[in-house]
Design a protein around this motif. Structure first.
Motif, mmCIF file in Angstrom:
data_model
loop_
_atom_site.group_PDB
_atom_site.id
_atom_site.type_symbol
_atom_site.label_atom_id
_atom_site.label_comp_id
_atom_site.label_asym_id
_atom_site.label_seq_id
_atom_site.Cartn_x
_atom_site.Cartn_y
_atom_site.Cartn_z
ATOM 1 N N ASP A 233 0.822 -1.208 0.000
ATOM 2 C CA ASP A 233 0.000 0.000 0.000
ATOM 3 C C ASP A 233 0.858 1.261 0.000
ATOM 4 O OD1 ASP A 233 -2.288 -1.514 -0.090
ATOM 5 O OD2 ASP A 233 -2.668 -1.395 2.067
ATOM 6 N N GLN A 234 2.112 1.152 0.378
ATOM 7 C CA GLN A 234 3.010 2.303 0.341
ATOM 8 C C GLN A 234 3.205 2.790 -1.097
ATOM 9 O OE1 GLN A 234 4.036 4.337 2.636
ATOM 10 N NE2 GLN A 234 5.177 5.546 1.147
ATOM 11 N N ASP A 235 3.117 1.890 -2.080
ATOM 12 C CA ASP A 235 3.214 2.307 -3.482
ATOM 13 C C ASP A 235 2.085 3.288 -3.820
ATOM 14 O OD1 ASP A 235 5.321 0.529 -3.609
ATOM 15 O OD2 ASP A 235 4.222 -0.962 -4.780
ATOM 16 N N PHE A 236 0.900 2.978 -3.380
ATOM 17 C CA PHE A 236 -0.271 3.841 -3.564
ATOM 18 C C PHE A 236 -0.029 5.193 -2.883
ATOM 19 C CE2 PHE A 236 -4.354 5.433 -2.038
ATOM 20 C CZ PHE A 236 -5.116 5.412 -3.185
ATOM 21 N N ARG A 237 0.421 5.127 -1.632
ATOM 22 C CA ARG A 237 0.676 6.359 -0.879
ATOM 23 C C ARG A 237 1.794 7.187 -1.500
ATOM 24 N NH1 ARG A 237 -0.929 2.849 3.297
ATOM 25 N NH2 ARG A 237 1.160 2.112 3.761
ATOM 26 N N LEU A 238 2.781 6.524 -2.101
ATOM 27 C CA LEU A 238 3.876 7.236 -2.741
ATOM 28 C C LEU A 238 3.368 8.152 -3.852
ATOM 29 C CD1 LEU A 238 6.963 7.655 -3.095
ATOM 30 C CD2 LEU A 238 6.891 5.733 -4.695
ATOM 31 N N VAL B 141 0.410 9.600 -4.000
ATOM 32 C CA VAL B 141 -0.265 10.735 -3.357
ATOM 33 C C VAL B 141 0.759 11.687 -2.738
ATOM 34 C CG1 VAL B 141 -1.916 11.431 -1.579
ATOM 35 C CG2 VAL B 141 -2.326 9.355 -2.932
ATOM 36 N N GLU B 142 1.742 11.144 -2.050
ATOM 37 C CA GLU B 142 2.757 11.982 -1.407
ATOM 38 C C GLU B 142 3.595 12.741 -2.431
ATOM 39 O OE1 GLU B 142 4.890 9.158 0.963
ATOM 40 O OE2 GLU B 142 3.228 8.915 2.380
ATOM 41 N N GLU C 144 -2.797 15.467 -3.695
ATOM 42 C CA GLU C 144 -4.098 14.817 -3.862
ATOM 43 C C GLU C 144 -4.750 15.057 -5.224
ATOM 44 O OE1 GLU C 144 -6.912 14.919 -0.694
ATOM 45 O OE2 GLU C 144 -5.331 14.919 0.821
ATOM 46 N N ALA D 299 -2.746 13.261 -7.953
ATOM 47 C CA ALA D 299 -2.838 11.822 -7.692
ATOM 48 C C ALA D 299 -4.212 11.284 -8.085
ATOM 49 C CB ALA D 299 -2.548 11.529 -6.226
#
Length: 90
Positions: free
Chosen positions: A56-61, A63-64, A68, A71
């Motif tokens: 899930d960090q790939d997804f968050r990466l 966005v970060e 938003e 993304a």
């Protein structure tokens, strides 16, 4: 070469972050800047051959790195427009 293709409208699937040897956030930003409609996120599941499987960090990466609003385009809007589910908004 990929940036030139993106500038011309070629779609790029942003996935497999555990299989690349470059800085993913930089690539995401450069591709988005080349053409905001080009990137479409993917999970790379089941990631059986990847040294680092999807998390899930790939997804968050995404966005970060992009914020938003951008993304949202990469995670949903670009693919939905590509597959004809929504009207592309420029």
């Amino acid at each position: 070469m990929l940036l030139k293709l993106a500038e011309r409208g070629v779609r790029v699937k942003a996935t497999g972050f555990g299989r690349v040897d470059f800085h993913v956030p930089t690539a995401l930003m450069e591709l988005y800047e080349a053409n905001p409609q080009t990137l479409m996120f993917g999970t790379d599941l089941p990631s059986t051959r990847a040294p680092k499987p999807y998390s899930d960090q790939d997804f968050r990466l995404v966005v970060e790195t992009l914020g938003e609003e951008k993304a949202h385009r990469v995670l949903w809007q670009n693919a939905a427009a590509f597959y004809g589910l929504i009207q592309e908004q420029f």
